[in-house]
Each structure stands twice: as structure tokens, then as C-alpha cells.
Enzyme design. Sequence first.
Site, PDB file in Angstrom:
ATOM      1  N   TRP A  19     -84.220 -52.697 -78.136  1.00 50.11           N
ATOM      2  CA  TRP A  19     -85.320 -52.990 -77.212  1.00 50.11           C
ATOM      3  C   TRP A  19     -85.436 -54.478 -76.911  1.00 50.11           C
ATOM      4  CZ3 TRP A  19     -89.131 -50.967 -74.209  1.00 50.11           C
ATOM      5  CH2 TRP A  19     -90.186 -51.819 -73.875  1.00 50.11           C
ATOM      6  N   GLN A  20     -85.701 -54.796 -75.645  1.00 53.79           N
ATOM      7  CA  GLN A  20     -86.038 -56.171 -75.265  1.00 53.79           C
ATOM      8  C   GLN A  20     -87.212 -56.128 -74.290  1.00 53.79           C
ATOM      9  OE1 GLN A  20     -83.593 -59.385 -72.955  1.00 53.79           O
ATOM     10  NE2 GLN A  20     -83.242 -57.512 -71.792  1.00 53.79           N
ATOM     11  N   ASN A  21     -88.181 -57.067 -74.440  1.00 53.60           N
ATOM     12  CA  ASN A  21     -89.162 -57.260 -73.369  1.00 53.60           C
ATOM     13  C   ASN A  21     -89.206 -58.710 -72.929  1.00 53.60           C
ATOM     14  OD1 ASN A  21     -90.771 -56.665 -75.998  1.00 53.60           O
ATOM     15  ND2 ASN A  21     -92.413 -57.556 -74.814  1.00 53.60           N
ATOM     16  N   ASP A  22     -90.324 -59.401 -73.041  1.00 57.18           N
ATOM     17  CA  ASP A  22     -90.503 -60.704 -72.374  1.00 57.18           C
ATOM     18  C   ASP A  22     -89.400 -61.727 -72.662  1.00 57.18           C
ATOM     19  OD1 ASP A  22     -92.879 -59.319 -72.376  1.00 57.18           O
ATOM     20  OD2 ASP A  22     -94.067 -60.931 -73.255  1.00 57.18           O
ATOM     21  N   GLN A  38     -88.286 -61.148 -76.557  1.00 60.13           N
ATOM     22  CA  GLN A  38     -88.943 -60.197 -77.434  1.00 60.13           C
ATOM     23  C   GLN A  38     -87.953 -59.084 -77.747  1.00 60.13           C
ATOM     24  OE1 GLN A  38     -92.735 -60.001 -78.470  1.00 60.13           O
ATOM     25  NE2 GLN A  38     -91.678 -61.945 -78.633  1.00 60.13           N
ATOM     26  N   TRP A  46     -90.236 -50.343 -78.122  1.00 59.25           N
ATOM     27  CA  TRP A  46     -91.151 -51.392 -78.568  1.00 59.25           C
ATOM     28  C   TRP A  46     -91.897 -50.903 -79.779  1.00 59.25           C
ATOM     29  CZ3 TRP A  46     -96.535 -52.401 -78.865  1.00 59.25           C
ATOM     30  CH2 TRP A  46     -96.881 -53.760 -78.914  1.00 59.25           C
ATOM     31  N   TRP A  83     -94.535 -62.595 -81.545  1.00 53.20           N
ATOM     32  CA  TRP A  83     -94.721 -62.256 -80.137  1.00 53.20           C
ATOM     33  C   TRP A  83     -94.388 -63.440 -79.239  1.00 53.20           C
ATOM     34  CZ3 TRP A  83     -99.218 -58.329 -78.973  1.00 53.20           C
ATOM     35  CH2 TRP A  83     -98.947 -57.137 -79.660  1.00 53.20           C
ATOM     36  N   ASP A 148     -99.570 -65.814 -76.359  1.00 53.93           N
ATOM     37  CA  ASP A 148     -98.572 -66.252 -75.378  1.00 53.93           C
ATOM     38  C   ASP A 148     -98.690 -67.720 -74.959  1.00 53.93           C
ATOM     39  OD1 ASP A 148     -97.916 -63.582 -75.591  1.00 53.93           O
ATOM     40  OD2 ASP A 148     -98.808 -63.018 -73.678  1.00 53.93           O
ATOM     41  N   GLU A 202    -101.782 -62.034 -69.678  1.00 51.92           N
ATOM     42  CA  GLU A 202    -100.794 -62.405 -70.684  1.00 51.92           C
ATOM     43  C   GLU A 202     -99.855 -63.456 -70.089  1.00 51.92           C
ATOM     44  OE1 GLU A 202    -100.195 -58.315 -73.075  1.00 51.92           O
ATOM     45  OE2 GLU A 202     -99.160 -58.296 -71.171  1.00 51.92           O
TER      46      GLU A 202
END
EC number: 3.2.1.26
Length: 550
Positions: A19-22, A38, A46, A83, A148, A202
Site C-alpha cells: 500500500w502507498q498513499n500520500d 505513506q 491502509w 503519518w 501533516d 489535511e
Amino acid sequence: DTANHARRTAYHFQPAKNWQNDPNGPMYHNGMYHLFYQYNPHSALWDIGNLSWGHSVSGDLLNWAALDTALDPTSPFDANGCWSGSATILPGALPAILYTGIDASKEQVQNVAFAKNPSDPLLREWEKPAYNPVIALPADVPGDKFRDPSTAWLGRDGLWRIAVSAEVDGVASTLVYRSKDFVRWERNAAPLHASRAAGMVECPDLFPVAERGEDGLDTSANGAGGVRHVLKLSVMDTLQDYYMVGTYDDAADAFSPAEPERGDDCRSWRRLDYGHVYASKSFFDVRKNRRVLWAWANESDSQADDVARGWSGVQTFPRKMWLAKDGKQLLQWPIEEIETLRRKRAGLWRGTRLGAGAVQEIVGVASSQADVEVVFKIPSLEEAERVDDPNRLLDPQKLCGEKGAAVRGGVGPFGLLVMASGDLHEHTAVFFRVFRHHDKYKLLMCTDLTKSSTRAGVYKPAYGGFVDMDIDDHKTISLRTLIDHSVVESFGGGGRACITARVYPEHVATSSSHLYVFNNGSDAVKVAKLEAWDLATATVNVVVGDHHGL
Ligand code: FRU
């Protein structure tokens, strides 16, 4: 399986798996680009407690080598997750990271980390000082709504500033903190921005842009004439990124919008992308004097699909970003390095006429991994569809849903059909349509996913936005579309409107994809230019022995 394998992107950033996000902490340092992100090292989903900072390095923003994770949830001040956050290069060429930790009692706090060995060209190891957190949870902020930190900028008083998102008394706020030493931080009484209506925001980003020209500015640039600032916010409620151009006063740490008429609710600000992207972050690329934007493009299929594939999430292709002449909108364009991936070229002759109902194939490129640039000329706006009720022009996405590529119009729909099966059963349509309201013309851009896949259970909306330009001036509109297996990333009007979409056509398991240009308006349009290139596969975090791509 083959279809899953075919979804993997060839030049959009992805980790090798999971998984990857931001995007987090992008920077250029000592001849290397760094991208953190992330990352859940344990699965393709996630997981609130398991976020690490993945880390990759690149010499050209195209080819990436994966390193070990830079930050892991191993300390009391981040035991439940590392985060999102940002990088700042401190005097003496010392890279620092500020990020949100979910601490042992599950509260959000801001932490600092420093490159252990700043002369290591790869910056492999990061030190989290034991004195963290550097910013504890304020008394007036709920434990799950404080996060953030942005890249820091210097004020004229020599103090660093950062922006941090928080909900204060139920109001989505962008707080400013100041520090002399990057360790002790003090909150400015007034937030940089507050919105009662937007829900939690965010990933705040405040950065300068030059009033004229395409060059980027260091994040601390201000004061002298010719500088504007952009405030970018990501809204949880809509999963969209919004921005406002304005001026930033470092004496009061106050931001004045250039378009106050759009109001405080940032959901009525301008959109960075009208498609499926979120949590964007920019950095100043001192190597090429430009501001570069990264953003996360989540999957649009199911969690079961993510698990079956073993990965989830891509980053948009890096975009150069600068201020348009109108002083209100940003222009975005794929970084020029992409041109080094261009291989075989196909195209259309200058001045090709597309009559009503025309569908013309562009033969000679593999349409699953391509870069397409096209310029349309509209001979006349006479036939533009008239809209009398102005309310119908308020929601461009809805309009794209009602007036898809298959719905015959006056001027448009015209554009591209990409990732299309040979029988056109599956296709993603990227197109324009002109409306007329009294004596004003409005140019709509859509990416219509309703036919993108024959599969059920996939999110297949029609995305849309208006392109903010005077179409009656030049009667010319350009479209650039980057196609990368499961990504269709489009730039309309020279980067005035961007739409990024995720697509999952079924035909790719057994056959190749085709590319078409079409016009479904009653009026003919001309193709002033159409060039399409096969793109080579970049080396993006591939594990040795893994073969994918063309
Ligand atoms: C945005 C976000 C951030 C947070 C991170 C957690 O997508 O929710 O606010 O720091 O993702 O992964």
C-alpha cells in the site's frame, strides 16, 4: 494474473508492492531527488497503525531506486504510525523531516527527524531524537485531528514557520507554528486559514509562485515584488485538493486570497485536479528552478482487487507548476524529463478535418503506455449548445455525466478515446464540449469512465471541470494525455484543467489497446496537431527479476 499484471504502471511512481498513499517530504539534495511516501510494508491495504515512510531516490524523477523505509512506528511518539509530513533543508545542507506521529496513546503529535549522515548521497538513515514530539497535541484540538506539517519557510525575522492542519472548536484550521531552532515551536494565535464548512482538512501546503514566468521559487521566497503565494488544502470530506492564490504577510502570518469572492469554504476554491487525486505536495527543485507537484492517485476498484494485485496506489506523474498570467490559476505540465522516454511516434496530418461522428484510429503506438499531444481548432462556435439556466453550469462533473462522449452535441464532444479495445466496447473518453450561456462561452473538459471497463464493481464516473480560458479568442484547445496502463492523466488548455483517472479495462488480459481521436459534435473540428509517442518503461522500484511493462 495477466490483467492484474497489466495494471502496473510503467512510469508512474509505485513501490514494488504493498500500500502507498500520500507523497511525503519530496526534495532535491546533493544531486538526488528523494520521494518518501505513506507506506504499509505489511499489506496492500491502509492500516491505521502500520504506516511507515517508504523512501526512493532518483537522479531524474523518472527512474527510482527503492531504499529501506526511512521512518517506522517504533518510538513512543509514533508507536501507532508515522503519518504525513514534509522535508526542509536547513542551513548547512542538513535535511530535516517534520511528520505526524500517532503516539502510544493514539494522539496525533508532530515530530522531527534528521538525516543521520547528511553527506550520505542516499540519506538512508534518519534519526528521531528522543525529545520528540516537538509539538504536542494542543488542548483545543481533538486527538485525531492534528496533522501533516508542511515544508518550513523562513520569515524576515529569521524564524521558521510551518503550516499544520487541525480542527479547532469544530473549525477546519491551518495553524502556523514558528521556531528559531526547528525544535521548539510556538503556535501563532490566528490560523492562516479557517473554514467552518469544509470538514477536516489535511496536508496543507503554502508556497510562493512568481507573478510572471514559469520558474519556481524557494519555499522561503517572499517580500520582494513579483511573488504570490498559494495555499493548497486537501479536504477529507470530498477527497479533493483545492487551492487559492493570494498574498502572504510574514509579519502577521496572514494569507489574503486573490479571489475572496470564492469564500472561506475551500471546497469552492480552484481544483488542482478534477479526477481521482489527493494529498498533493510540492517542492522547489533547485536543479531546474521549478516547483514540482506530486499527488496520490488511489485505486478505484475494490480492496479485494488490491489484495489480489499485492499493491495499491500510484503517484501522479511529477508536474511542473506555475502561476498563469491571470494571477488566479495555476498551470501544471508533466516535467520535461518524460520526453526522454518517448520512442516511436505516430500522428495525424496537420489540418485533418473531423466531421460529425468521426472516429479515427491513430495507428502505430501502443495505447497502454503513451504520451499524446493534440491541438484542436474550432472553425466556428455558432453551434455551441445553449444553456439558459445558469444553475446547469455549476456542477461540471454532473454535466459530464449527463453529456458523455456518446451524447451528440454542437461544438463537441471531441477528443481522444484511450485504452480502447479494438471493437471500442471498452474505452476511456477524454474530451471537450463548448456551451454558450447568453454571450459567454464555457469550455467543459471531461474524462468519461463509464465505458472504461466492462467489469462491474469498479468506480466509473465521468469526471469534469471547466477550462478557465477564453475559447472564443483563439478557438484553439490543446489536450495532453499520459496513458500508463491503469492511469489516464490529462492536461487541458495547456495545463489549466487536469483530470487524473484510474482505469481497469478487461481487454488488456488478451489484447492490446487502441487510440482514437473523435468528434461527436454536429460541427466539424480540425486537428491542428496530433502526436502520440510510445513511452519506454522507466525503472521504478522494480525488484530484480521482476519483469513488467511493454
Ligand atoms: C491524507 C492522510 C493524512 C495522514 C495520512 C495517513 O491522505 O489522511 O492526513 O497524515 O493520510 O496515512
